[in-house]
Design a protein around this motif. Structure first.
Motif, PDB file in Angstrom:
ATOM      1  N   ARG A   1       5.507  12.330   8.056  1.00 41.79           N
ATOM      2  CA  ARG A   1       5.745  13.495   8.919  1.00 41.79           C
ATOM      3  C   ARG A   1       7.030  13.329   9.728  1.00 41.79           C
ATOM      4  O   ARG A   1       7.685  14.303  10.065  1.00 41.79           O
ATOM      5  CB  ARG A   1       4.554  13.713   9.848  1.00 41.79           C
ATOM      6  N   ASP A   2       7.402  12.084  10.023  1.00 45.39           N
ATOM      7  CA  ASP A   2       8.623  11.827  10.785  1.00 45.39           C
ATOM      8  C   ASP A   2       9.862  11.850   9.893  1.00 45.39           C
ATOM      9  O   ASP A   2      10.964  12.108  10.367  1.00 45.39           O
ATOM     10  CB  ASP A   2       8.536  10.477  11.486  1.00 45.39           C
ATOM     11  N   ARG A   3       9.688  11.551   8.621  1.00 46.78           N
ATOM     12  CA  ARG A   3      10.829  11.520   7.702  1.00 46.78           C
ATOM     13  C   ARG A   3      11.164  12.892   7.151  1.00 46.78           C
ATOM     14  O   ARG A   3      12.135  13.053   6.425  1.00 46.78           O
ATOM     15  CB  ARG A   3      10.523  10.581   6.530  1.00 46.78           C
ATOM     16  N   ALA A   4      10.349  13.898   7.456  1.00 46.13           N
ATOM     17  CA  ALA A   4      10.502  15.213   6.839  1.00 46.13           C
ATOM     18  C   ALA A   4      11.566  16.077   7.492  1.00 46.13           C
ATOM     19  O   ALA A   4      11.942  17.106   6.959  1.00 46.13           O
ATOM     20  CB  ALA A   4       9.169  15.954   6.875  1.00 46.13           C
ATOM     21  N   ALA A   5      12.079  15.665   8.637  1.00 45.44           N
ATOM     22  CA  ALA A   5      12.965  16.534   9.404  1.00 45.44           C
ATOM     23  C   ALA A   5      14.265  16.851   8.669  1.00 45.44           C
ATOM     24  O   ALA A   5      14.865  17.897   8.896  1.00 45.44           O
ATOM     25  CB  ALA A   5      13.261  15.890  10.756  1.00 45.44           C
ATOM     26  N   ASP A   6      14.724  15.954   7.777  1.00 51.26           N
ATOM     27  CA  ASP A   6      16.009  16.194   7.122  1.00 51.26           C
ATOM     28  C   ASP A   6      15.882  17.073   5.886  1.00 51.26           C
ATOM     29  O   ASP A   6      16.866  17.327   5.200  1.00 51.26           O
ATOM     30  CB  ASP A   6      16.675  14.866   6.745  1.00 51.26           C
ATOM     31  N   GLU A   7      14.641  17.538   5.581  1.00 50.67           N
ATOM     32  CA  GLU A   7      14.384  18.502   4.503  1.00 50.67           C
ATOM     33  C   GLU A   7      14.568  17.917   3.106  1.00 50.67           C
ATOM     34  O   GLU A   7      14.530  18.645   2.129  1.00 50.67           O
ATOM     35  CB  GLU A   7      15.283  19.746   4.646  1.00 50.67           C
ATOM     36  N   ARG A   8      14.767  16.616   2.983  1.00 47.46           N
ATOM     37  CA  ARG A   8      14.875  16.019   1.658  1.00 47.46           C
ATOM     38  C   ARG A   8      13.485  15.685   1.121  1.00 47.46           C
ATOM     39  O   ARG A   8      12.537  15.568   1.879  1.00 47.46           O
ATOM     40  CB  ARG A   8      15.721  14.750   1.709  1.00 47.46           C
ATOM     41  N   LEU A   9      13.396  15.519  -0.198  1.00 50.58           N
ATOM     42  CA  LEU A   9      12.124  15.155  -0.798  1.00 50.58           C
ATOM     43  C   LEU A   9      11.693  13.785  -0.295  1.00 50.58           C
ATOM     44  O   LEU A   9      12.496  12.860  -0.164  1.00 50.58           O
ATOM     45  CB  LEU A   9      12.232  15.133  -2.320  1.00 50.58           C
ATOM     46  N   LEU A  10      10.415  13.641  -0.027  1.00 51.04           N
ATOM     47  CA  LEU A  10       9.861  12.364   0.416  1.00 51.04           C
ATOM     48  C   LEU A  10       9.637  11.440  -0.769  1.00 51.04           C
ATOM     49  O   LEU A  10       9.389  11.886  -1.890  1.00 51.04           O
ATOM     50  CB  LEU A  10       8.533  12.601   1.131  1.00 51.04           C
ATOM     51  N   ASP A  11       9.708  10.142  -0.523  1.00 50.06           N
ATOM     52  CA  ASP A  11       9.365   9.177  -1.562  1.00 50.06           C
ATOM     53  C   ASP A  11       7.849   9.152  -1.724  1.00 50.06           C
ATOM     54  O   ASP A  11       7.110   9.134  -0.737  1.00 50.06           O
ATOM     55  CB  ASP A  11       9.848   7.780  -1.168  1.00 50.06           C
ATOM     56  N   PRO A  12       7.360   9.147  -2.953  1.00 47.86           N
ATOM     57  CA  PRO A  12       5.905   9.092  -3.150  1.00 47.86           C
ATOM     58  C   PRO A  12       5.331   7.749  -2.705  1.00 47.86           C
ATOM     59  O   PRO A  12       6.016   6.723  -2.747  1.00 47.86           O
ATOM     60  CB  PRO A  12       5.738   9.296  -4.658  1.00 47.86           C
ATOM     61  N   THR A  13       4.102   7.747  -2.267  1.00 51.00           N
ATOM     62  CA  THR A  13       3.414   6.514  -1.887  1.00 51.00           C
ATOM     63  C   THR A  13       3.298   5.603  -3.104  1.00 51.00           C
ATOM     64  O   THR A  13       2.881   6.046  -4.175  1.00 51.00           O
ATOM     65  CB  THR A  13       2.017   6.848  -1.340  1.00 51.00           C
ATOM     66  N   PRO A  14       3.636   4.332  -2.970  1.00 54.81           N
ATOM     67  CA  PRO A  14       3.601   3.429  -4.128  1.00 54.81           C
ATOM     68  C   PRO A  14       2.185   3.193  -4.646  1.00 54.81           C
ATOM     69  O   PRO A  14       1.231   3.148  -3.873  1.00 54.81           O
ATOM     70  CB  PRO A  14       4.192   2.127  -3.586  1.00 54.81           C
ATOM     71  N   GLN A  15       2.090   3.054  -5.946  1.00 58.18           N
ATOM     72  CA  GLN A  15       0.854   2.584  -6.549  1.00 58.18           C
ATOM     73  C   GLN A  15       0.658   1.122  -6.174  1.00 58.18           C
ATOM     74  O   GLN A  15       1.625   0.374  -6.008  1.00 58.18           O
ATOM     75  CB  GLN A  15       0.936   2.697  -8.080  1.00 58.18           C
ATOM     76  N   CYS A  16      -0.572   0.695  -6.060  1.00 57.04           N
ATOM     77  CA  CYS A  16      -0.855  -0.717  -5.773  1.00 57.04           C
ATOM     78  C   CYS A  16      -2.224  -1.036  -6.353  1.00 57.04           C
ATOM     79  O   CYS A  16      -3.216  -1.127  -5.645  1.00 57.04           O
ATOM     80  CB  CYS A  16      -0.825  -0.985  -4.274  1.00 57.04           C
ATOM     81  N   ASP A  17      -2.286  -1.192  -7.667  1.00 58.66           N
ATOM     82  CA  ASP A  17      -3.553  -1.401  -8.358  1.00 58.66           C
ATOM     83  C   ASP A  17      -3.667  -2.873  -8.731  1.00 58.66           C
ATOM     84  O   ASP A  17      -2.867  -3.393  -9.500  1.00 58.66           O
ATOM     85  CB  ASP A  17      -3.597  -0.533  -9.619  1.00 58.66           C
ATOM     86  N   ASP A  18      -4.657  -3.553  -8.155  1.00 55.80           N
ATOM     87  CA  ASP A  18      -4.822  -4.977  -8.457  1.00 55.80           C
ATOM     88  C   ASP A  18      -5.941  -5.219  -9.468  1.00 55.80           C
ATOM     89  O   ASP A  18      -6.587  -6.250  -9.461  1.00 55.80           O
ATOM     90  CB  ASP A  18      -5.065  -5.787  -7.179  1.00 55.80           C
ATOM     91  N   GLY A  19      -6.165  -4.253 -10.336  1.00 57.55           N
ATOM     92  CA  GLY A  19      -7.181  -4.415 -11.369  1.00 57.55           C
ATOM     93  C   GLY A  19      -8.566  -4.031 -10.911  1.00 57.55           C
ATOM     94  O   GLY A  19      -9.549  -4.486 -11.494  1.00 57.55           O
ATOM     95  N   ASP A  20      -8.669  -3.190  -9.886  1.00 57.59           N
ATOM     96  CA  ASP A  20      -9.986  -2.833  -9.360  1.00 57.59           C
ATOM     97  C   ASP A  20     -10.632  -1.723 -10.180  1.00 57.59           C
ATOM     98  O   ASP A  20     -10.841  -0.607  -9.714  1.00 57.59           O
ATOM     99  CB  ASP A  20      -9.867  -2.391  -7.894  1.00 57.59           C
ATOM    100  N   ASP A  21     -10.902  -2.016 -11.415  1.00 57.37           N
ATOM    101  CA  ASP A  21     -11.673  -1.120 -12.257  1.00 57.37           C
ATOM    102  C   ASP A  21     -13.147  -1.242 -11.871  1.00 57.37           C
ATOM    103  O   ASP A  21     -13.522  -2.141 -11.125  1.00 57.37           O
ATOM    104  CB  ASP A  21     -11.494  -1.490 -13.736  1.00 57.37           C
ATOM    105  N   PRO A  22     -14.003  -0.331 -12.373  1.00 55.16           N
ATOM    106  CA  PRO A  22     -15.429  -0.482 -12.080  1.00 55.16           C
ATOM    107  C   PRO A  22     -15.919  -1.890 -12.396  1.00 55.16           C
ATOM    108  O   PRO A  22     -15.532  -2.492 -13.390  1.00 55.16           O
ATOM    109  CB  PRO A  22     -16.075   0.553 -12.997  1.00 55.16           C
ATOM    110  N   THR A  23     -16.750  -2.442 -11.552  1.00 53.24           N
ATOM    111  CA  THR A  23     -17.141  -3.839 -11.646  1.00 53.24           C
ATOM    112  C   THR A  23     -17.937  -4.125 -12.920  1.00 53.24           C
ATOM    113  O   THR A  23     -18.983  -3.544 -13.142  1.00 53.24           O
ATOM    114  CB  THR A  23     -18.019  -4.222 -10.444  1.00 53.24           C
ATOM    115  N   PRO A  24     -17.443  -5.023 -13.767  1.00 55.24           N
ATOM    116  CA  PRO A  24     -18.260  -5.447 -14.899  1.00 55.24           C
ATOM    117  C   PRO A  24     -19.511  -6.167 -14.387  1.00 55.24           C
ATOM    118  O   PRO A  24     -19.442  -6.887 -13.389  1.00 55.24           O
ATOM    119  CB  PRO A  24     -17.346  -6.411 -15.658  1.00 55.24           C
TER     120      PRO A  24
END
Length: 220
Positions: free
Chosen positions: A46-69
Motif C-alpha cells: 500500500r505504501d509502494r503504490a503511490a508512484d502508480e507503477r505495477l507492484l512486484d508480485p509476492t514471491p513464491q516460497c514452497d518448501d515441499g509442503d504438499d498434503p502429508t503422506p
C-alpha cells in the motif's frame, strides 16, 4: 486447500475504489509506514503504490509442503482447514500475534474474496499433522483486507520463525508462500528465507502486531 468454486461464504467481489482503499490504509497504519521507511523491512504494498507503477508480485516460497503422506511427519499443508481467522487455542502457551494486511493485484486494486489458508507451528515448534490446531482459512473482505489472530510460532528444527500461507484470488492460481519475522537470528542461515517476505512487526499491549500485503501476479 479450500477452493473457491463451491464456497457460498465467499464475499462478493464489489468493493471500494483503489483511491479510497489506499487513503484508508495510510491513515490506519502510520507506524508500519514509518518502520518501512526506516529500511528495517520491505515497504508494504500500500505504501509502494503511490508512484502508480505495477507492484512486484509476492514471491513464491514452497518448501515441499504438499498434503502429508501417511508415513511421514513434517510441517505439511493439510487441505480442508476450518474456516476461521482465530487460531488461538485456549490454555496453550505463546506470545499473542495479530497479523493484518491486504491482498492486491499488481496494479494495486484490492482483491475481494481472496482465499488465505494459514498454518504454523505451535509455541514449541510442533505442527499438528493429526488435526487442525493452528490451521485455518479465511476470505478477504470487499476491501481486500484480512486479519489473523494467532501466536508467534515456535522454532522448527532447521528453520527460522515463520508462518505458512496459501493465497488464491477467485479463479486464479494459488500462491504458496511464507511470512517471516525481522530480527530473527536464524534468518541469516535459513536457506528458504526471503527478505521480501518479512512482515512489519511491532510490540503492542497484547503481544505483537504484524502487517503484510500480498500482491498477486495479475492486473484487474
Amino acid at each position: 486447500m479450500a477452493e473457491h468454486a463451491d464456497r457460498p461464504d465467499r464475499p462478493e467481489p464489489d468493493g471500494p475504489t483503489r483511491k479510497t482503499l489506499l487513503k484508508a490504509a495510510f491513515v490506519a497504519a502510520p507506524a508500519a509506514a514509518l518502520l518501512s521507511a526506516s529500511g528495517a523491512v520491505p515497504a508494504l504494498a500500500r505504501d509502494r503504490a503511490a508512484d502508480e507503477r505495477l507492484l512486484d508480485p509476492t514471491p513464491q516460497c514452497d518448501d515441499g509442503d504438499d498434503p502429508t503422506p501417511p508415513q511421514m511427519e513434517g510441517p505439511y499443508f493439510k487441505p480442508n482447514s476450518p474456516n476461521r481467522s482465530d487460531l488461538v487455542i485456549p490454555g496453550d502457551p505463546g506470545v499473542p500475534l495479530a497479523v493484518s494486511g491486504y491482498v492486491f493485484t499488481r496494479d494495486c486494486r484490492p482483491v475481494a474474496g481472496a482465499l488465505l489458508d494459514f498454518w504454523q507451528a505451535d509455541d514449541a515448534g510442533v505442527y499438528d499433522n493429526a488435526g487442525y490446531d493452528y490451521r485455518g482459512h479465511q476470505y478477504t473482505g470487499a476491501d481486500g483486507a484480512f486479519q489473523l489472530t494467532t501466536i508467534v510460532p515456535g522454532l522448527y528444527p532447521g528453520r527460522t520463525r515463520h508462518l505458512h500461507v496459501k493465497v488464491q484470488a477467485p479463479s486464479r492460481p494459488v500462491l504458496t508462500t511464507q511470512l517471516y519475522f525481522p530480527g530473527e537470528p536464524r534468518n541469516e542461515t535459513d536457506l528458504i528465507f526471503d527478505p521480501r517476505l518479512l512482515m512489519n512487526v511491532r510490540d503492542d499491549a497484547s503481544g505483537k502486531a504484524a502487517e503484510f500485503d500480498f500482491v498477486l501476479d495479475f492486473t484487474a
